[in-house]
Motif scaffolding. Structure first.
Motif, short mmCIF file in Angstrom:
data_model
loop_
_atom_site.label_atom_id
_atom_site.label_comp_id
_atom_site.label_asym_id
_atom_site.label_seq_id
_atom_site.Cartn_x
_atom_site.Cartn_y
_atom_site.Cartn_z
N VAL A 104 0.08 68.88 37.97
CA VAL A 104 -0.43 67.64 38.54
C VAL A 104 0.72 66.78 39.06
CG1 VAL A 104 -0.40 66.45 36.33
CG2 VAL A 104 -1.96 65.67 38.10
N ILE A 109 -1.31 61.03 39.44
CA ILE A 109 -2.03 60.82 38.18
C ILE A 109 -1.70 59.46 37.59
CG2 ILE A 109 -0.33 61.86 36.63
CD1 ILE A 109 -4.19 62.22 36.47
N ILE A 256 -5.74 65.78 43.37
CA ILE A 256 -6.35 65.61 42.07
C ILE A 256 -7.80 66.10 42.06
CG2 ILE A 256 -7.26 63.26 42.30
CD1 ILE A 256 -5.30 64.59 39.28
#
Length: 301
Positions: A104, A109, A256
Motif C-alpha cells: 500500500v 493510506i 487503494i
C-alpha cells in the motif's frame, strides 16, 4: 452467565433470562468508566443483536409480541449506527494497511486514515449529541427490561425454538447461494446477517450436545468474521469513491480501491469452502438432527 439455554429450565424461562442478562450487561457497559465511548457503543449494539437472536429463536411462539420486541431493539441499536460505522471505518483502514503491508502507498493510506479519523472524531467529540443518544438508548433498555417478565411463549417452547432455528438456518442457506450467484455488497451483507443469527441460535442451543454444537458455532463465528470484513471493505470502498476528500490524488484513490477489491475477492474465496461445509445440509435435515439432540437433552434432564 453464558448466552445459552440452561439444562433444567423451560425455554420460556431461558429466553427471558438471556434477554434480561443482555440488557443488564448493556446497562453495565454504559456505566463503565474504563470503556471509551466507541467501545461502549460497539458493545451495547451487540447486546441488541443478541437479544434479537433470542427473540428470533422463538418467534413462532411469541405471536404478535415478536414484531414489536424485535423492532424495539433494532431501532435502539440503529440510533447508534452512525457512531459505530465511523469507528468501524477507522479499524477497517488499519486492517487493510496491515494486510497489504509493503504494497500500500504510504501517502495514500495516511491521507485516507487521517480523513476517517477526522470523521470519527467529529462525531464522537460532539459530546452533547453522543450523551443524548446513549441516554435514549439507556431509556430504551429500561423500558424493554420492564416487559421481559411478560414475554410468553406458546406451549413448552421446544417446537417454537426448533422452528426458529430452522427458519434462520434456511435463510442463511439460501443467502449463500444468492451471494455467489450474484456477488456484491448487498448479497454478501444479507448472508452475513443470516449467518450471525444462525450462530446466536447455535450458542443458545449449545447445551443440547456441547462438543458438537460448539465446534459448529466456532466455524460459524469464523465465517461471520470474514463476512463482517467483507461488509466493512465494501463500505470503505464506497466511501472512498463517493468522497473525493478521502484521498490526496485520484491515482492514490484508484490504488487503494484496487487493493480493497483484491481483499474482497480474497474474502469471498476464503468464505466459500467454509460456507459450503456449514450449509451442506438442507434446512429440514439440520432441523431434524438438532431436534433429536434437543429431545434427548430434554428427556435426559
Amino acid at each position: 452467565m453464558p448466552y445459552r439455554l440452561r439444562t433444567g429450565e423451560s425455554v420460556q424461562h431461558g429466553v427471558r433470562r438471556v434477554i434480561n442478562q443482555q440488557i443488564e450487561r448493556a446497562r453495565e457497559e454504559l456505566a463503565d468508566p474504563d470503556l471509551d465511548r466507541a467501545e461502549t457503543i460497539h458493545q451495547v449494539r451487540k447486546r441488541c443483536k443478541k437479544i434479537r437472536g433470542a427473540l428470533r429463536l422463538v418467534r413462532d411462539g411469541l405471536d404478535q409480541a415478536y414484531a414489536m420486541e424485535n423492532a424495539w431493539y433494532r431501532d435502539a441499536a440503529r440510533r447508534l449506527s452512525a457512531l459505530r460505522d465511523a469507528q468501524a471505518m477507522v479499524e477497517t483502514g488499519e486492517a487493510l494497511a496491515r494486510h497489504f503491508a509493503g504494497q500500500v502507498d504510504g501517502d495514500t493510506i495516511q491521507a485516507i486514515q487521517g480523513h476517517l479519523v477526522a470523521c470519527r472524531d467529529a462525531l464522537m467529540n460532539d459530546r452533547a449529541r453522543v450523551t443524548g443518544l446513549l441516554e435514549d438508548f439507556q431509556s430504551a433498555m429500561e423500558a424493554g427490561q420492564n416487559r421481559v417478565p411478560s414475554l410468553t411463549i406458546r406451549g413448552d417452547g421446544h417446537e417454537a425454538a426448533l422452528a426458529g432455528m430452522r427458519k434462520t438456518y434456511g435463510r442463511a442457506w439460501a443467502a449463500m447461494d444468492a451471494a455467489y450467484d450474484k456477488p456484491g455488497a448487498g448479497t454478501f451483507h444479507e448472508w452475513r446477517k443470516r449467518v450471525k443469527y444462525h450462530r446466536y441460535h447455535l450458542r443458545l442451543l449449545q447445551e443440547t450436545w456441547p462438543d458438537v454444537i460448539e465446534a459448529r458455532e466456532d466455524a460459524t463465528h469464523q465465517l461471520g468474521r470474514l463476512l463482517g470484513d467483507h461488509h466493512d471493505c465494501c463500505v470503505l470502498r464506497a466511501l472512498i469513491l463517493n468522497d473525493p476528500t478521502c484521498s490526496a490524488t485520484q491515482e492514490g484513490q484508484q490504488h487503494i480501491v484496487a487493493l480493497i477489491d483484491r481483499r474482497i475477492a480474497q474474502i469471498e474465496q476464503a468464505s466459500r469452502p467454509l460456507g459450503q461445509r456449514l450449509f451442506a445440509e438442507k434446512p429440514k435435515h439440520l432441523a431434524r438432527r438438532i431436534g433429536i439432540y434437543f429431545r434427548i437433552w430434554s428427556q435426559e434432564h
